[in-house]
Structures are given as C-alpha cells and as structure tokens.
Scaffold this motif. Structure first.
Motif, PDB file in Angstrom:
ATOM      1  N   ASP A 131       0.826  -1.209   0.000  1.00  0.00           N
ATOM      2  CA  ASP A 131       0.000   0.000   0.000  1.00  0.00           C
ATOM      3  C   ASP A 131       0.861   1.260   0.000  1.00  0.00           C
ATOM      4  O   ASP A 131       0.553   2.234  -0.683  1.00  0.00           O
ATOM      5  CB  ASP A 131      -0.932   0.011   1.221  1.00  0.00           C
ATOM      6  CG  ASP A 131      -2.086  -0.960   1.051  1.00  0.00           C
ATOM      7  OD1 ASP A 131      -2.319  -1.386  -0.103  1.00  0.00           O
ATOM      8  OD2 ASP A 131      -2.736  -1.298   2.051  1.00  0.00           O
ATOM      9  N   GLU A 132       1.939   1.235   0.789  1.00  0.00           N
ATOM     10  CA  GLU A 132       2.821   2.407   0.845  1.00  0.00           C
ATOM     11  C   GLU A 132       3.474   2.652  -0.513  1.00  0.00           C
ATOM     12  O   GLU A 132       3.586   3.790  -0.967  1.00  0.00           O
ATOM     13  CB  GLU A 132       3.905   2.200   1.918  1.00  0.00           C
ATOM     14  CG  GLU A 132       3.397   2.377   3.340  1.00  0.00           C
ATOM     15  CD  GLU A 132       4.396   1.944   4.404  1.00  0.00           C
ATOM     16  OE1 GLU A 132       4.178   2.271   5.574  1.00  0.00           O
ATOM     17  OE2 GLU A 132       5.396   1.269   4.063  1.00  0.00           O
ATOM     18  N   THR A 133       3.909   1.558  -1.152  1.00  0.00           N
ATOM     19  CA  THR A 133       4.539   1.706  -2.463  1.00  0.00           C
ATOM     20  C   THR A 133       3.552   2.287  -3.466  1.00  0.00           C
ATOM     21  O   THR A 133       3.869   3.229  -4.196  1.00  0.00           O
ATOM     22  CB  THR A 133       5.048   0.341  -2.980  1.00  0.00           C
ATOM     23  OG1 THR A 133       5.917  -0.209  -2.004  1.00  0.00           O
ATOM     24  CG2 THR A 133       5.787   0.481  -4.288  1.00  0.00           C
ATOM     25  N   VAL A 134       2.328   1.722  -3.473  1.00  0.00           N
ATOM     26  CA  VAL A 134       1.321   2.190  -4.430  1.00  0.00           C
ATOM     27  C   VAL A 134       1.010   3.667  -4.186  1.00  0.00           C
ATOM     28  O   VAL A 134       0.957   4.466  -5.127  1.00  0.00           O
ATOM     29  CB  VAL A 134       0.036   1.329  -4.336  1.00  0.00           C
ATOM     30  CG1 VAL A 134      -1.094   1.951  -5.135  1.00  0.00           C
ATOM     31  CG2 VAL A 134       0.320  -0.086  -4.826  1.00  0.00           C
ATOM     32  N   ILE A 189       1.541   9.323  -6.149  1.00  0.00           N
ATOM     33  CA  ILE A 189       1.966  10.723  -6.027  1.00  0.00           C
ATOM     34  C   ILE A 189       2.846  11.097  -7.226  1.00  0.00           C
ATOM     35  O   ILE A 189       2.661  12.134  -7.865  1.00  0.00           O
ATOM     36  CB  ILE A 189       2.743  10.939  -4.705  1.00  0.00           C
ATOM     37  CG1 ILE A 189       1.789  10.788  -3.513  1.00  0.00           C
ATOM     38  CG2 ILE A 189       3.425  12.302  -4.683  1.00  0.00           C
ATOM     39  CD1 ILE A 189       2.481  10.766  -2.161  1.00  0.00           C
ATOM     40  N   LEU A 190       3.788  10.216  -7.561  1.00  0.00           N
ATOM     41  CA  LEU A 190       4.698  10.497  -8.678  1.00  0.00           C
ATOM     42  C   LEU A 190       3.939  10.580 -10.000  1.00  0.00           C
ATOM     43  O   LEU A 190       4.227  11.431 -10.835  1.00  0.00           O
ATOM     44  CB  LEU A 190       5.796   9.423  -8.767  1.00  0.00           C
ATOM     45  CG  LEU A 190       6.674   9.235  -7.525  1.00  0.00           C
ATOM     46  CD1 LEU A 190       7.853   8.331  -7.833  1.00  0.00           C
ATOM     47  CD2 LEU A 190       7.178  10.577  -6.994  1.00  0.00           C
ATOM     48  N   CYS A 191       2.948   9.684 -10.183  1.00  0.00           N
ATOM     49  CA  CYS A 191       2.146   9.705 -11.411  1.00  0.00           C
ATOM     50  C   CYS A 191       1.403  11.034 -11.527  1.00  0.00           C
ATOM     51  O   CYS A 191       1.334  11.621 -12.608  1.00  0.00           O
ATOM     52  CB  CYS A 191       1.133   8.560 -11.423  1.00  0.00           C
ATOM     53  SG  CYS A 191       1.888   6.952 -11.588  1.00  0.00           S
ATOM     54  N   ALA A 220      -2.891   2.711 -14.322  1.00  0.00           N
ATOM     55  CA  ALA A 220      -3.904   1.896 -13.644  1.00  0.00           C
ATOM     56  C   ALA A 220      -3.362   1.365 -12.324  1.00  0.00           C
ATOM     57  O   ALA A 220      -2.190   0.985 -12.231  1.00  0.00           O
ATOM     58  CB  ALA A 220      -4.318   0.734 -14.543  1.00  0.00           C
ATOM     59  N   GLU A 221      -4.242   1.342 -11.303  1.00  0.00           N
ATOM     60  CA  GLU A 221      -3.782   0.914  -9.981  1.00  0.00           C
ATOM     61  C   GLU A 221      -3.275  -0.523 -10.003  1.00  0.00           C
ATOM     62  O   GLU A 221      -2.313  -0.866  -9.319  1.00  0.00           O
ATOM     63  CB  GLU A 221      -4.901   1.059  -8.945  1.00  0.00           C
ATOM     64  CG  GLU A 221      -4.375   0.777  -7.538  1.00  0.00           C
ATOM     65  CD  GLU A 221      -5.408   0.928  -6.435  1.00  0.00           C
ATOM     66  OE1 GLU A 221      -6.328   1.747  -6.593  1.00  0.00           O
ATOM     67  OE2 GLU A 221      -5.272   0.211  -5.417  1.00  0.00           O
ATOM     68  N   GLU A 222      -3.913  -1.365 -10.827  1.00  0.00           N
ATOM     69  CA  GLU A 222      -3.466  -2.767 -10.865  1.00  0.00           C
ATOM     70  C   GLU A 222      -2.025  -2.876 -11.380  1.00  0.00           C
ATOM     71  O   GLU A 222      -1.278  -3.765 -10.973  1.00  0.00           O
ATOM     72  CB  GLU A 222      -4.413  -3.615 -11.718  1.00  0.00           C
ATOM     73  CG  GLU A 222      -4.606  -3.089 -13.121  1.00  0.00           C
ATOM     74  CD  GLU A 222      -5.619  -3.909 -13.923  1.00  0.00           C
ATOM     75  OE1 GLU A 222      -5.951  -3.498 -15.031  1.00  0.00           O
ATOM     76  OE2 GLU A 222      -6.049  -4.960 -13.421  1.00  0.00           O
ATOM     77  N   VAL A 223      -1.647  -1.933 -12.244  1.00  0.00           N
ATOM     78  CA  VAL A 223      -0.263  -1.920 -12.732  1.00  0.00           C
ATOM     79  C   VAL A 223       0.677  -1.528 -11.590  1.00  0.00           C
ATOM     80  O   VAL A 223       1.721  -2.149 -11.383  1.00  0.00           O
ATOM     81  CB  VAL A 223      -0.114  -0.947 -13.922  1.00  0.00           C
ATOM     82  CG1 VAL A 223       1.353  -0.791 -14.303  1.00  0.00           C
ATOM     83  CG2 VAL A 223      -0.934  -1.428 -15.110  1.00  0.00           C
TER      84      VAL A 223
END
Ligand code: ZN
Length: 531
Positions: A193-196, A201-203, A211-214
C-alpha cells in the motif's frame, strides 16, 4: 529516465519520506527537544530510504532558517521540524556541494587511510558554514577492521559539532563496539500500500494516469524496495503515454506469473496433472523464470493457508490485491491446512533444487504428480466428507470428544487400509513400533486408562492425528475425554518427538455388543469414568 524519477522526486522533507513513521517521529522529536545524537546507525535493505533520511537529517540540523526560528522561539513551540529547502545551506546540501556535509561510500573506500584522511583528521575542526559537520558513511559494513578502529576512537569521544550517520544493509557485519555507540534505527521494507501510494503521487506529478493494478504489480515485484519501484515506474513513464493500463505496461514490466500460478493451482486442486504441468511449461516458454513461478505459487499458497486458518490472519497477506487473494482463498478451501502446507514445502524444495537440476522444472513436475496422486478421487473424498464432522478439515485441532460419535467408519472397510484426506506427518508403522513405549508411559501415569487403550486398534495417522478405533463407543468417548486425550498426546509428543493429536473412533456395528465386556462393566461400577 528511470534514475531521473528517483532523483527528481527524492524527498526533501521528512513528511515526503514514504513509510518509516517510527523513525521519522523519533528523529523529529529529538530535533524538537534539541537532543540530536552524535552517531546514528541506519540499517535495512537497499532502496528503502536510509540515505535519503540521512541527508534530511544533515540538512535539518544545518538549515539556517530553521535555526533562526529555533534561536528566536522556544523550539518546542515549532510546528514543523523540517528543513526549509530555501536557505543557502539547504540548497547546497541538496546539490551535494555543502562543505560541512561529507558523504562517503565505504564500499569503494574501505581502507583506514581514507577514513583517517577524510574523517578523523577533520572532525576536530569546527564547521565551515553550518552548525554541524555531518559524516554520512554508506555501506559502513565494508570498512576494514583498522578503519573501524580508527572510527571507533572518534565515536567514543565525538566533538560536539560532529554528527555521524552510518548506513548499512548488513548490520551483522558491523562490529558490536560501533553499534553500541550509535543510535540505531531499523528501516523496514515498504508495504504494498505504501509503495502504491508513493507511485500514485509520482504519477500525479508527472500527469500520467497509470492503472492501480499496474502499480500493485510493481509493488509486488519490487518487494518493498522504493528505489526499484520508482525505477520501474520510470521505465513505464518513458513510454510517453498519457494513460497506462495493463496492455501498455506489459511491454515494459516483466511478465507476472500471478495469473499463470493461479491457473496452475486451480489445475492442482482439481487433480489435473497434465493441465498443471502444461501450464508450468508454457509459462517457462514465455520467459518466466522457474524461481519466480515458484515464488508466486508459494505466495499464493500461503495466502490460501492464512485464509483457511481464519481468525483474521488473512490481513497479513499484503502481496495480492483483493480479487486475487479472494480467488486463491476460495481455491484453498478445496484443500485443508495439511495439504496446503505440504504443497508449500514441496514447491520450496523444488525451488531449491531447480538450480542444480538438468531440467530445472523437473522437481516441480514431480511435486505436481505427488500432490495430485495423494488427492483422493471425488468418490472417496465425498465418503470422507460424509464420515467426518463438518469443517473438520478446516481445523488444526482434533475434534472435540462430543463429535467423536459422529465419526464412524464402516467395518466392511476395516480389512483395507483406511483412506485419509490428510498426509501423515509420521509413518503409521513408526507409531506402531513405538506404541508399547507409549502404552507403558500411559500405565505409569494412569491406572485405568491403559485397560481402555489396550482394547483399541491403532488404525492410522491422518495429518498430525493418530487414530485409534474401538469396538465400543464408551471406550472411544473415554479416550477422547479432554484430560485423557491430553495425557496421551503429551506422551506421544515425548515418545515420537512430534506434536500429535489423538482421535478415538468406534465401529458402528459393535454398538449392539457394547457394555458386555469386562472393562465397561468395571467402569460402570467405578462410576463410569476412566481417569
Ligand atoms: Zn534551510
């Protein structure tokens, strides 16, 4: 490009650092109370923010604006303990040109001379511009013993204006004398979760929709290493697309074995040997490494196991998204905990041997055959599920005495080996061999129980449960009684060296004869209890 993202968005405040909440809070508290230590030791795996945090600390203690505020106001009244990133000191530290912050990579400068020339001989001089002279030594475990010794002397009596920040990925290689003179912080890997959240934020900064799944896939593949995750995102962004879904991502990201592993497990629980082996081989043809295929499979099996164990344990799986986790947990319910554990062990073994085998996937294929061959055919399985109390297979513990009566095995089958759904953790013959010893120990502890136990037959081992069959339900009940059962289980553990459970069952046909034997009569006369 990949490096650019990581450098471009390197956190410039503590608030921007992903995760590591405990460390950020402690350091900011120390800043707040003016209690900065003279030596810190940051440990943790690579790419989780050790150097970033070291630079932030170096910057904050030297920040001009922050200091003017600290000097003019009561520091504990300050709301933020962050570098201003505006003053000359902050800007120079960010650019790496500040004279009082010295960064050294111990991996390339291991010798004592370097440490002496660049650190030891300089520490006694007061800072040129800043308030603190800060020495950041990366990969400190690489220093030679004499270099460590030279450093140790300085750490023993550090001048007031010096701050050491040592960072290492291998704490066990750092001498205890050094560790004991530092304040140690253990950096942990980022959660998925932290990584995502960080990647999102960077995106947003880059104005690209991914896409979140990516992003979840990136998080999974980089296993909590922020640097790798950002580098992988950088490769995606380099595609130049405004929106990136799975299709675009598949051009750049390594093929994910998750889906294939799921299908593989699906075939496995159905007992479809050729289907499972076919999927394994076609995934290897597509370029998936056998090790990552097995890693993914084991992670999925663990998720299924946590789901099956229940009690909220499934929250400890943070590897997969809800949908994948849900699917594998459903698959897991087809099996029981013993079989899931067995599959995990087999695949871990296969992973270990794959590097040495002529055909790397061979031991995995053999594991598939074994796992499928021990799965009872549908008919047998149904019979077992009828003869057992519901949900028994989901339970780690043996059934309570109350349900023992429901377990009845047909005597017509007693001449044949009993088919069990669980793989024995110990060979029944071994239990049989040691049974006299077990029996003798029971005798030593209890006077009447041996009479009962003697009348039972040791019929098999199912998982970690030894099954005894009795002609009379009263005997089965007596053995199953909590106190007696625990006594026998304790003795089994002593004799067999394994935690084993005991389950007593009785044969249906014999009910009519019940009460006719001497022991039962005896028991009734003595109050109907063997204790
Ligand atoms: Zn500043």
């Amino acid at each position: 490009m990949s490096q650019t993202i990581y450098r471009k968005y390197r956190p410039q405040t503590f608030a921007d650092v992903t995760g590591q909440e405990h460390i950020k809070r402690t350091i900011q508290n120390q800043l707040k109370h003016g209690k900065v230590a003279h030596a810190y030791l940051f440990t943790g795996s690579r790419g989780v923010g050790k150097t970033t945090t070291a630079r932030l600390l170096a910057k904050t203690v030297n920040c001009e604006q922050w200091h003017s505020e600290v000097l003019t106001k009561d520091p504990s009244m300050l709301l933020s303990f962050e570098p201003c990133n505006v003053c000359a000191a902050c800007r120079e530290i960010t650019a790496g040109s500040f004279l009082d912050v010295y960064e050294m990579d111990a991996a390339s400068n291991t010798g004592v001379d370097h440490v002496r020339e660049n650190i030891i001989e300089h520490v006694r001089f007061t800072p040129v511009h800043g308030r603190y002279k800060v020495y950041i030594i990366d990969e400190v475990h690489m220093l030679s013993p004499s270099a460590f010794n030279a450093l140790l002397k300085t750490l023993e009596e550090p001048p007031a204006h010096v701050l050491f920040i040592l960072a290492t990925t291998e704490i066990h290689k750092v001498p205890a004398t050094i560790i004991s003179r530092c304040q140690r912080f253990d950096f942990r890997r980022l959660t998925a979760d932290e990584t995502v959240a960080r990647l999102q934020i960077l995106c947003a900064e880059e104005q690209v929709k991914v896409a979140e799944e990516v992003l979840r896939q990136i998080a999974r593949q980089t296993e909590g290493c922020e640097r790798d995750a950002e580098s992988m995102l950088g490769q995606l962004l380099a595609l130049g697309e405004q929106e990136i879904g799975f299709d675009e991502a598949s051009l750049v990201l390594p093929i994910t074995p998750t889906q294939i592993s799921l299908d593989f497990l699906d075939a496995l629980v159905r007992g479809d040997v050729s289907g499972a082996i076919g999927l394994l081989n076609s995934s290897l043809e597509e370029g998936i490494e056998i090790s990552s295929f097995l890693d993914e499979t084991v992670l999925l099996l663990r998720t299924a196991l946590l789901g099956l164990l229940g009690g909220g344990l499934e929250r400890f799986q943070t590897t997969f998204d809800e949908e994948t986790a849900g699917r594998v947990m459903t698959l897991g319910k087809t099996w029981n905990t013993a079989r899931l554990s067995q599959a995990i062990e087999r695949f871990l073994d296969a992973r270990r041997t794959s590097k040495m085998d002529v055909i790397p996937q061979l031991s995995t294929e053999l594991a598939v055959i074994d796992l499928c061959s021990t799965i009872p055919p549908a008919a047998v399985k149904e019979e077992i599920s009828i003869s057992k109390p519901p949900k028994k297979s989901d339970d780690l513990h043996p059934p309570s005495p109350l349900v023992a009566e429901n377990i009845s095995l047909n005597t017509s089958a007693s001449s044949e080996p009993v088919v069990f759904g669980d793989i024995p953790v110990i060979d029944v013959e071994e239990v049989r061999k040691k049974w006299p010893e077990v029996f003798q120990k029971i005798q030593e502890c209890n006077a009447s129980l041996p009479l009962i136990v003697r009348s039972g037959d040791l019929v098999g081992v199912e998982g970690n449960t030894v099954e005894l069959r009795f002609a009379y339900s009263l005997h089965a009940e007596t053995v199953n009684r909590d106190k007696n059962r625990r006594l026998i289980e304790e003795i089994l553990k002593k004799v067999l060296g394994k935690t084993m459970y005991i389950r007593a069952v009785h044969t249906q046909e014999s009910t009519a004869l019940e009460g006719d034997d001497a022991v039962s009569t005896l028991l009734r006369e003595f109050g109907g209890q063997a204790i």
